[in-house]
Design a protein around this motif. Structure first.
Motif, PDB file in Angstrom:
ATOM      1  N   PHE A 157       0.758  -1.555   0.142  1.00  0.00           N
ATOM      2  CA  PHE A 157      -0.198   0.122  -0.138  1.00  0.00           C
ATOM      3  C   PHE A 157       1.263   1.555  -0.112  1.00  0.00           C
ATOM      4  N   VAL A 196       2.504  13.669 -12.935  1.00  0.00           N
ATOM      5  CA  VAL A 196       2.539  14.222 -13.848  1.00  0.00           C
ATOM      6  C   VAL A 196       0.943  14.611 -14.987  1.00  0.00           C
ATOM      7  N   PHE A 197      -0.040  13.634 -14.252  1.00  0.00           N
ATOM      8  CA  PHE A 197      -1.299  14.059 -14.612  1.00  0.00           C
ATOM      9  C   PHE A 197      -1.513  15.944 -14.464  1.00  0.00           C
ATOM     10  N   ALA A 230       3.371   9.639  -7.368  1.00  0.00           N
ATOM     11  CA  ALA A 230       4.159  10.022  -9.037  1.00  0.00           C
ATOM     12  C   ALA A 230       3.410  10.514 -10.085  1.00  0.00           C
ATOM     13  N   ALA A 231       2.098   9.344 -10.454  1.00  0.00           N
ATOM     14  CA  ALA A 231       1.464   9.891 -11.333  1.00  0.00           C
ATOM     15  C   ALA A 231       0.225  11.124 -11.326  1.00  0.00           C
ATOM     16  N   LEU A 282       3.804   1.655  -1.530  1.00  0.00           N
ATOM     17  CA  LEU A 282       3.841   1.657  -2.922  1.00  0.00           C
ATOM     18  C   LEU A 282       3.380   2.559  -3.613  1.00  0.00           C
ATOM     19  N   PHE A 283       1.655   1.536  -3.569  1.00  0.00           N
ATOM     20  CA  PHE A 283       0.303   2.524  -3.874  1.00  0.00           C
ATOM     21  C   PHE A 283       0.937   3.922  -3.860  1.00  0.00           C
ATOM     22  N   ILE A 301       3.209   5.259  -6.118  1.00  0.00           N
ATOM     23  CA  ILE A 301       3.112   4.879  -7.482  1.00  0.00           C
ATOM     24  C   ILE A 301       2.100   6.217  -8.022  1.00  0.00           C
ATOM     25  N   TRP A 302       0.952   6.169  -6.725  1.00  0.00           N
ATOM     26  CA  TRP A 302       0.190   7.095  -8.007  1.00  0.00           C
ATOM     27  C   TRP A 302       0.345   8.592  -7.660  1.00  0.00           C
TER      28      TRP A 302
END
Lengths: 174, 244
Positions: free
Chosen positions: A146, A159-160, A155-156, A148-149, A152-153
């Protein structure tokens, strides 16, 4: 001097690169470096201080989930501020949906952090050499996955948000 | 729901969410790369559009005096006007480096203009020939020709340069031209000049050449072979800070 700068150094270019730098600085400083420190802590505890169950004790604290949650929180604050700026100066793109999704992720991550932290406090580690309760391993697995989840989100979302910023810049130029 | 099931659910959400997140992150990064290249292209376009292309008379004289490798100046106008102040100095320095001035003027005024300001140009050319020991005649440096009709338009000026450019066979001579349009009709020298886009300059040269008398065609024939250039040359010749 009134001399104009070449296109790749003009204000638009500077704004783009500084926006990207800001987002990546947050991802690196708020998520990747703290996560790296957590991993270093585990290695130091296991190999330098010979702590029993070093891996379990390091990762059961839900530090990674906390790090990911903080990154997501920072981003939703920035997206909120950027939304206001877009409305004020550009009025072209809405980040509302992104804000809601990011806030949802943040809420989920914070709730999980609370749950996993409470679970961690309830566990007792056995003596050296004894087997660890399987539920402890499961809790650690949940913490890492969780964590890492959330990162990662984070970072996403960064970027978005940057993509939306670039789209607004492109529309402004056109 | 017991704790084990809840932890399993969290792990499942975490694994699936992380995979989806990685996929999304990669897809978004690609979109960002594409957008950046579009933005870079747009910024370059905007920058080129924002290039100033107008010169006042003083700056125009400065441009004329400082244009490197200048070989010929072709002026298409109603009459020949007096080169004064900065323009006179520019004409002098250009004659000194062997630049040829060709005036293509209104047909009905050609005869009277032969006794007009063209004489000043030829006088300046005579001084330049004497001072710089040029092997040319004043009439070669300052030429005047009549157009087939009257020129009731603003003056147009073509600057031809001769440059050595590298090619696979070695250095090659290339003639390049930039065209300007004045802001006043029926004058020899305008107050303000606009640098024309290469396509416009080229089309104008072609239009002038068609149907013109033989001697005018000979003078303009060279333009047909030239490569036309746009206003971007201005920034190399006159510093941006001093441009109006």
């Amino acid at each position: 001097m009134n001399a104009k700068r070449p296109p790749n150094e003009d204000e638009d270019g500077l704004a783009q690169s500084s926006h990207a730098r800001k987002l990546w600085a947050w991802v690196i400083l708020q998520a990747l470096i703290p996560a790296f420190v957590v991993v270093l802590t585990w290695l130091a505890a296991a190999h330098l201080f010979n702590v029993d169950f070093a891996f379990q004790k390091t990762f059961i604290g839900a530090d990674l989930v906390l790090v990911g949650s903080l990154l997501l929180m920072t981003l939703i604050i920035d997206i909120w501020a950027e939304q206001r700026q877009l409305n004020a100066s550009k009025g072209m793109l809405s980040l509302d949906r992104l804000w809601i999704v990011s806030a949802g992720f943040t809420f989920l991550a914070v709730m999980c952090f609370g749950f996993l932290k409470v679970k961690a406090l309830q566990y007792d580690f056995p003596q050296r050499g004894a087997a660890v309760d399987p539920s402890i391993d499961m809790c650690i697995g949940a913490n890492i996955v969780f964590g890492l989840f959330a990162i990662i989100w984070g970072a996403a979302v960064a970027v978005f948000a940057h993509r939306k910023f670039l789209e607004a810049e492109l529309l402004r130029l056109q | 729901m017991n704790t084990t099931v809840l932890l399993q659910l969290l792990i499942a959400i975490g694994v699936v969410g992380s995979l989806v997140g990685i996929f999304y992150l990669v897809a978004e990064s690609r979109k960002v790369r594409v957008l950046r290249s579009h933005l870079s292209a747009q910024s370059s376009k905007k920058f080129s559009q924002s290039q100033p292309r107008f010169l006042t008379r003083d700056k125009w004289a400065e441009f004329e005096a400082n244009l490197p490798k200048l070989k010929q100046v072709i002026v298409v106008s109603d009459v020949v006007d007096e080169p004064a102040d900065g323009l006179r100095r520019a004409v002098m320095s250009n004659f000194a480096r062997g630049v040829r001035y060709s005036f293509l003027i209104s047909n009905s005024k050609a005869d009277q203009e032969l006794n007009g300001y063209i004489r000043i140009f030829r006088a300046i050319a005579t001084i330049a020939i004497r001072d710089f020991k040029l092997r040319k005649r004043p009439e070669e440096l300052a030429l005047i020709l009549a157009l087939p009709d009257d020129w009731n338009n603003p003056p147009f000026v073509f600057y031809r340069t001769e440059e050595e450019v590298p090619s696979p066979e070695g250095l090659k001579t290339q003639h390049r031209t930039i065209a300007f349009r004045g802001d006043k009709t029926n004058v020899g020298i305008a107050d303000r000049y606009e640098a024309l886009d290469p396509v416009v300059g080229d089309a104008l040269a072609t239009a002038l050449n068609s149907g013109a008398p033989k001697e005018v065609q000979e003078e303009l024939a060279s333009l047909q072979q030239d490569k036309f250039r746009g206003p971007e040359i201005l920034k190399n010749v006159i510093p941006l800070a001093s441009r109006n």
